[in-house]
Design an enzyme around this catalytic site. Sequence first.
Site, PDB file in Angstrom:
ATOM      1  N   ASP A 203       2.919  -4.594   8.047  1.00 25.97           N
ATOM      2  CA  ASP A 203       1.691  -3.823   7.883  1.00 25.97           C
ATOM      3  C   ASP A 203       0.523  -4.802   8.042  1.00 25.97           C
ATOM      4  O   ASP A 203       0.244  -5.606   7.147  1.00 25.97           O
ATOM      5  CB  ASP A 203       1.707  -3.173   6.487  1.00 25.97           C
TER       6      ASP A 203
ATOM      7  N   GLN B 154      -4.689  -5.246   6.874  1.00 27.91           N
ATOM      8  CA  GLN B 154      -5.690  -6.173   6.333  1.00 27.91           C
ATOM      9  C   GLN B 154      -5.667  -7.535   7.008  1.00 27.91           C
ATOM     10  O   GLN B 154      -6.562  -8.351   6.751  1.00 27.91           O
ATOM     11  CB  GLN B 154      -5.483  -6.355   4.820  1.00 27.91           C
TER      12      GLN B 154
ATOM     13  N   LYS C 152     -10.765  -0.803  10.347  1.00 27.81           N
ATOM     14  CA  LYS C 152     -10.969  -1.955   9.453  1.00 27.81           C
ATOM     15  C   LYS C 152     -11.347  -3.209  10.234  1.00 27.81           C
ATOM     16  O   LYS C 152     -11.604  -4.258   9.658  1.00 27.81           O
ATOM     17  CB  LYS C 152      -9.705  -2.226   8.639  1.00 27.81           C
TER      18      LYS C 152
ATOM     19  N   HIS D 190       0.866  -1.180   0.000  1.00 33.77           N
ATOM     20  CA  HIS D 190       0.000   0.000   0.000  1.00 33.77           C
ATOM     21  C   HIS D 190       0.907   1.237   0.000  1.00 33.77           C
ATOM     22  O   HIS D 190       2.009   1.191   0.541  1.00 33.77           O
ATOM     23  CB  HIS D 190      -0.837  -0.058   1.283  1.00 33.77           C
TER      24      HIS D 190
ATOM     25  N   CYS E  14      -4.766   2.497  -3.671  1.00 33.97           N
ATOM     26  CA  CYS E  14      -3.495   2.976  -3.081  1.00 33.97           C
ATOM     27  C   CYS E  14      -2.363   1.979  -3.284  1.00 33.97           C
ATOM     28  O   CYS E  14      -1.486   1.824  -2.417  1.00 33.97           O
ATOM     29  CB  CYS E  14      -3.652   3.308  -1.597  1.00 33.97           C
TER      30      CYS E  14
HETATM   31  N1  PMP Z   1      -1.918  -0.779   4.508  1.00 37.68           N
HETATM   32  C1  PMP Z   1      -2.874  -1.515   3.944  1.00 37.68           C
HETATM   33  C2  PMP Z   1      -2.547  -2.899   3.449  1.00 37.68           C
HETATM   34  C3  PMP Z   1      -4.165  -1.002   3.842  1.00 37.68           C
HETATM   35  O1  PMP Z   1      -5.126  -1.731   3.278  1.00 37.68           O
HETATM   36  C4  PMP Z   1      -4.433   0.299   4.312  1.00 37.68           C
HETATM   37  C5  PMP Z   1      -5.813   0.916   4.195  1.00 37.68           C
HETATM   38  N2  PMP Z   1      -6.394   0.782   2.927  1.00 37.68           N
HETATM   39  C6  PMP Z   1      -3.395   1.016   4.908  1.00 37.68           C
HETATM   40  C7  PMP Z   1      -2.151   0.440   4.985  1.00 37.68           C
HETATM   41  C8  PMP Z   1      -3.601   2.393   5.460  1.00 37.68           C
HETATM   42  O2  PMP Z   1      -4.481   2.362   6.543  1.00 37.68           O
HETATM   43  P1  PMP Z   1      -5.047   3.693   7.191  1.00 37.68           P
HETATM   44  O3  PMP Z   1      -5.604   4.509   6.056  1.00 37.68           O
HETATM   45  O4  PMP Z   1      -6.101   3.239   8.133  1.00 37.68           O
HETATM   46  O5  PMP Z   1      -3.918   4.391   7.855  1.00 37.68           O
END
Ligand code: PMP
Length: 418
Positions: free
Chosen positions: A212, A215, A238, A135, A376
């Site tokens: 990270d 998910q 999430k 991401h 993203c």
């Molecule tokens: N890493 C991953 C794999 C994600 O799916 C996301 C959210 N789409 C993020 C990081 C960022 O999370 P947040 O916007 O809650 O900071």
Amino acid sequence: MPATTQPTSDTTSFDVEAFRAQFPALQQEVYEDTPLVYLDNAATSQKPDAVIERAERYYRRENSNVHRGVHRLSQDATEAYESARKSIARFINAPAPEQVIYTKGTTEGLNLVANTFGQKRVGAGDEILLTEMEHHSNIVPWQMLAEQVGAEIRVLPVTDRGVLQMDRLAEYLTEDTALVAVTHVSNTLGTINPVKDLIDAAHAVDVPVVVDGAQSAPHLPVDVQALDADFFVFSGHKMFGPTGIGILYGKREHLEAMPPYQGGGDMIDRVSFDETTYDAPPHKFEAGTPHIEGAIGLGAAAEFIMDLEWSAVQAHEDDVLAYATEQVRAIDGIRLIGTAPEKTSVLSFVFEDIHPYDAGTFLDRLGIAVRTGHHCTQPLLKRYGLPGTIRASFAAYNTRADANRLAEGLHRTREMLG
Ligand code: PMP
């Protein structure tokens, strides 16, 4: 076979209807009597009564600043805030609650590590190893760091099916590697990465690993000690918790050696104009008034998940994902993106001749909420030569009936727009 002739009940023991009933937002209809099918859980999940009511109770009964007051409400708020930290520590099996730091979310957790630990650890000529499926929030902070210190970003590639090319790890994990940052589960492909293997390989050459978990925390049992992760970050929103709150877990020796991220109230030991000394973790990293009801709500979300029989929930989630995958795969003109053998919760696909955005907009009018675009993960989409995908992402409250509504919606999309 048309999607509607498939059975709508799954085959697991998890009582999904009773579970769904606890999420008020799922009970609504959108666009003139169309029941909502919510399949955008990788972006954010809906919230159960237990979380909504816990945050509301804080505002109705306990609202006060934490760690500062001698009065009753401040003590109640502090107790709730710190007890949520203990719940979250149990949720990820952290050795101690002091290793659980409240952040705004995954993004802030990664920036915190890059700007503190990363600044000390990574130097000129070093390499930071990422993967092709990261991401943006697990790319950009490292790029910014690399630019500042003169380091280089290396990228472990993925296969056509969306699996990390672990057999090529030796090419990428070199004597110059100073740090590895990897996603546990891909938000675009649903791939579950072999993070334990990556961590073991990195540790064998004394390289720390940042995971990270944005998910994975909502879908897999997470045990930071079994993983032996140096850092593990995730977001509350999430995993049925509030927005604006997340967690950074870190190994004790790292947290103690790291400089603070931000200065201010609540993170100090003593302040004078000559010198300031800092509090111990976690407070060293929690400057200012925190997101108190967010932390308390996230604690409630962690308890809510820990109350579930997780193996039954996972069997249900796997069943719905496998079922939805077959329904969608059978539709003419659709190509799945991400077919790794180890997957959870995400179904990404494209129509050969319909733009994802048009399909997403059409599905929305049928009451089906999906996400379209690059999610993203622009470098990953570039690897597949795509501007974006349609992504249906599932949570424990989704059912085979939701998958059927999605498949019917996609059949209609093809008829109308194809
Ligand atoms: N890493 C991953 C794999 C994600 O799916 C996301 C959210 N789409 C993020 C990081 C960022 O999370 P947040 O916007 O809650 O900071």
